[in-house]
Enzyme design. Structure first.
Site, mmCIF file in Angstrom:
data_model
loop_
_atom_site.group_PDB
_atom_site.id
_atom_site.type_symbol
_atom_site.label_atom_id
_atom_site.label_comp_id
_atom_site.label_asym_id
_atom_site.label_seq_id
_atom_site.Cartn_x
_atom_site.Cartn_y
_atom_site.Cartn_z
ATOM 1 N N HIS A 308 0.851 -1.184 0.000
ATOM 2 C CA HIS A 308 0.000 0.000 0.000
ATOM 3 C C HIS A 308 0.888 1.236 0.000
ATOM 4 O O HIS A 308 1.951 1.226 0.622
ATOM 5 C CB HIS A 308 -0.926 0.008 1.235
ATOM 6 C CG HIS A 308 -2.105 0.889 1.057
ATOM 7 N ND1 HIS A 308 -2.048 2.242 1.294
ATOM 8 C CD2 HIS A 308 -3.354 0.626 0.610
ATOM 9 C CE1 HIS A 308 -3.223 2.768 1.012
ATOM 10 N NE2 HIS A 308 -4.022 1.813 0.591
ATOM 11 N N ASP A 365 -8.015 -5.088 0.013
ATOM 12 C CA ASP A 365 -8.574 -5.880 -1.075
ATOM 13 C C ASP A 365 -8.207 -7.354 -1.011
ATOM 14 O O ASP A 365 -8.717 -8.156 -1.785
ATOM 15 C CB ASP A 365 -8.114 -5.314 -2.425
ATOM 16 C CG ASP A 365 -8.847 -4.029 -2.742
ATOM 17 O OD1 ASP A 365 -10.023 -3.932 -2.345
ATOM 18 O OD2 ASP A 365 -8.245 -3.136 -3.343
HETATM 19 N N1 CMC Z 1 4.043 -7.548 -5.146
HETATM 20 C C1 CMC Z 1 5.375 -7.561 -5.322
HETATM 21 N N2 CMC Z 1 6.186 -6.483 -5.131
HETATM 22 C C2 CMC Z 1 5.602 -5.344 -4.753
HETATM 23 C C3 CMC Z 1 4.214 -5.251 -4.546
HETATM 24 C C4 CMC Z 1 3.431 -6.403 -4.754
HETATM 25 N N3 CMC Z 1 2.108 -6.383 -4.571
HETATM 26 N N4 CMC Z 1 3.897 -3.995 -4.172
HETATM 27 C C5 CMC Z 1 5.040 -3.307 -4.149
HETATM 28 N N5 CMC Z 1 6.093 -4.132 -4.495
HETATM 29 C C6 CMC Z 1 7.517 -3.778 -4.518
HETATM 30 C C7 CMC Z 1 7.850 -2.952 -5.741
HETATM 31 O O1 CMC Z 1 8.244 -3.770 -6.821
HETATM 32 C C8 CMC Z 1 8.951 -2.077 -5.218
HETATM 33 O O2 CMC Z 1 10.131 -2.880 -5.158
HETATM 34 P P1 CMC Z 1 11.594 -2.189 -5.405
HETATM 35 O O3 CMC Z 1 11.739 -1.177 -4.307
HETATM 36 O O4 CMC Z 1 12.546 -3.337 -5.332
HETATM 37 O O5 CMC Z 1 11.519 -1.576 -6.769
HETATM 38 C C9 CMC Z 1 8.553 -1.788 -3.781
HETATM 39 O O6 CMC Z 1 7.744 -2.920 -3.385
HETATM 40 C C10 CMC Z 1 7.741 -0.498 -3.599
HETATM 41 O O7 CMC Z 1 6.626 -0.555 -4.487
HETATM 42 P P2 CMC Z 1 6.013 0.681 -5.252
HETATM 43 O O8 CMC Z 1 5.245 0.193 -6.445
HETATM 44 O O9 CMC Z 1 7.079 1.713 -5.486
HETATM 45 O O10 CMC Z 1 5.027 1.244 -4.150
HETATM 46 P P3 CMC Z 1 3.809 2.211 -4.411
HETATM 47 O O11 CMC Z 1 3.551 2.886 -3.118
HETATM 48 O O12 CMC Z 1 4.059 3.057 -5.614
HETATM 49 O O13 CMC Z 1 2.608 1.216 -4.801
HETATM 50 C C11 CMC Z 1 0.759 -0.228 -4.657
HETATM 51 C C12 CMC Z 1 1.605 0.814 -3.932
HETATM 52 C C13 CMC Z 1 -0.504 -0.514 -3.815
HETATM 53 C C14 CMC Z 1 0.309 0.319 -6.008
HETATM 54 C C15 CMC Z 1 1.595 -1.518 -4.836
HETATM 55 O O14 CMC Z 1 1.976 -2.035 -3.580
HETATM 56 C C16 CMC Z 1 0.867 -2.588 -5.656
HETATM 57 O O15 CMC Z 1 0.930 -2.572 -6.879
HETATM 58 N N6 CMC Z 1 0.119 -3.539 -4.971
HETATM 59 C C17 CMC Z 1 -0.680 -4.511 -5.684
HETATM 60 C C18 CMC Z 1 -1.985 -3.867 -6.122
HETATM 61 C C19 CMC Z 1 -2.956 -3.664 -4.983
HETATM 62 O O16 CMC Z 1 -3.171 -4.538 -4.167
HETATM 63 N N7 CMC Z 1 -3.581 -2.469 -4.947
HETATM 64 C C20 CMC Z 1 -4.638 -2.148 -3.968
HETATM 65 C C21 CMC Z 1 -4.223 -1.087 -3.008
HETATM 66 S S1 CMC Z 1 -5.364 -1.021 -1.605
HETATM 67 C C22 CMC Z 1 -6.825 -0.421 -2.305
HETATM 68 C C23 CMC Z 1 -6.737 1.004 -2.575
HETATM 69 O O17 CMC Z 1 -6.720 1.803 -1.624
HETATM 70 O O18 CMC Z 1 -6.707 1.358 -3.775
#
Ligand code: CMC
Length: 429
Positions: A308, A365
């Protein structure tokens, strides 16, 4: 003396005010930086460190796993309140007294019905249209049925009317979208029913047939809606505020929010989680194999429902939902093999260095889709339910933005393209 921050650019020092919120969150107010420095701006991809507004609706501390609506902890609201009461709280700032709440609920149920022509709009969509696309279009179409809602200087009474109308009619739109997709006749709202029971009735009743709304299902749905009701400046809410900042109407702003919510990294994740769990199950249930895929940087696969932007310890909504999933499945006598796969994945992830180092935990989720499935809600309706839940939050944030008189949202950029070049006629390129 008020606190100041200093920024030094090209040897020149600029003093900037520091703003402190009621929970002691601090922000450097850069409002005058560009003008005083002759053009320096801040750059923050994905707005990871940027506050776009001050707000008194929702407080969230991602490190401590705290979520409060108007000061009330989410745990208390999920246990003791009702969705429409929470909607009132978010939109108007305080919990209603009994009389006010009864009146509010009556006004909502009196507006459940929608103009018959809405059916014609829905009939124009192919029956396999994704419900989120239909929902956003129908939300915008309300501007045609209530043109006064487009007036940016609408009176507070006029705004309240728009608010009640969309709160009341969204479940009708959502349920009818589903019925049309299945080729089933639509079921009209029942004004004697509470918000969630009426929605379930419109989803599942067959004309002439009997359908008793199961209170376990209605209560679980009510709780899920409460947990989704607001989440401060997330992607869809920011979209609603920015759309409204152009003096866009409530209905068009909500429609924009629905589209922003749709994507798999935001509200669409609940659908993606179930699809992922099903794939893992059909692939033999080897959770380690899928964990390895999620960690592999050459593999685009992500563990959906994990991670998240703001929660870096636990998502308080996920804790409540995990418990609710167990309770609902038990009460309904449903055994879902994907629940075991979900629990297995969570267990492995919570002790895996990759997930621990990046502070990746199950989010709201991860378990919500399992509850929806137990309620027999089809997968492509999951994000629609999220939208129903998030609606009061979008409304409250749109209303706050308008009442604050916030300026039009218009970020800047740092240009990194070609510098000035001369046009070449096509046959000289
Ligand atoms: N699986 C594997 N690796 C992950 C995941 C995941 N679900 N989420 C983040 N990472 C890794 C990412 O690859 C990155 O690694 P590195 O630092 O080595 O490059 C690190 O963790 C940080 O991730 P980020 O994408 O920079 O983090 P963010 O804050 O931009 O993204 C997120 C947050 C929710 C979009 C992301 O965690 C994600 O894609 N999760 C899966 C989708 C999901 O479940 N979304 C629902 C969110 S809750 C409902 C809502 O409020 O919308």
């Amino acid at each position: 003396m008020s606190e100041k921050a200093k920024v030094i650019v090209d040897g020149k020092e600029f003093e900037l005010p520091v703003i402190t919120g009621t929970e002691n969150e601090k922000a450097i107010d850069i409002g005058k930086l560009r003008a005083e420095s002759g053009g320096v701006i801040t750059l923050d991809y994905g707005f990871k460190n940027t506050g776009s507004t001050t707000s008194s609706i929702t407080f969230l501390d991602g490190e401590k796993g705290i979520l409060r609506y108007r000061g009330y902890p989410i745990e208390q609201l999920a246990e003791k309140s009702e969705f429409l009461e929470v909607a009132y709280l978010l939109i108007y700032g305080d919990l209603p007294d009994k009389e006010t709440y009864e009146k509010f609920k009556r006004e909502i149920s009196d507006s459940y019905f929608v103009h018959e022509d809405i059916k014609k709009i829905m009939d124009g969509f192919p029956s396999n249209a994704h419900p989120m696309g239909v929902l956003s279009s129908v939300a915008t179409s309300l501007t045609a049925f209530y043109p006064a809602s487009l007036d940016p200087n609408r009176s507070p009474e006029g705004v309240n009317l728009s608010i009640k109308r969309i709160l009341a009619k969204m479940p009708t739109f959502a349920a009818w979208t589903y019925r049309r997709k299945l080729g089933r006749p639509i079921i009209y709202p029942d004004t004697a029913m509470d918000y969630c029971s009426n929605f379930l009735n419109m989803m599942f009743k067959m004309p002439g047939g009997r359908y008793e709304v199961d209170p376990v299902v209605a209560n679980a749905l009510d709780k899920l809606l409460i947990l989704h009701a607001d989440h401060e400046q997330n992607c869809s809410t920011s979209t609603v505020r920015i759309t409204g900042s152009s003096r866009g109407s409530l209905y068009t702003s909500i429609s924009a929010g629905i589209n922003a919510l749709w994507g798999p990294l935001h509200g669409g994740a609940n659908m993606a989680v179930i699809e992922m769990l099903e794939n893992i199950r059909m692939d033999g249930g080897d959770t380690k194999k899928w964990m390895d895929k999620a960690k592999d940087k050459d593999d685009p696969f992500r563990l959906m429902g994990f991670g998240h932007r703001v929660y870096k310890n636990f998502d308080p909504r996920a804790r409540i939902i995990k418990k609710a999933a167990d309770e609902v499945l038990e009460a309904l006598g449903v055994q879902d093999p994907v629940l075991d796969i979900a629990k297995g994945l969570e267990e492995v992830a919570l002790s895996d260095d990759y997930f621990v180092e990046r502070k990746l935990y199950p989010n709201v989720d991860f378990y919500s889709g399992i509850i929806y499935r137990a309620m027999q809600i089809p997968v492509d309706m999951f994000t629609v339910i999220f939208a129903l839940g998030r609606l009061p939050g979008w409304i409250a944030q749109w209303k706050e933005m308008r009442e604050n008189g916030e300026p039009i949202g218009r970020p800047r950029q740092i240009y990194v393209g070609h510098t000035n070049r001369t046009y070449q006629p096509i046959n000289e390129r």
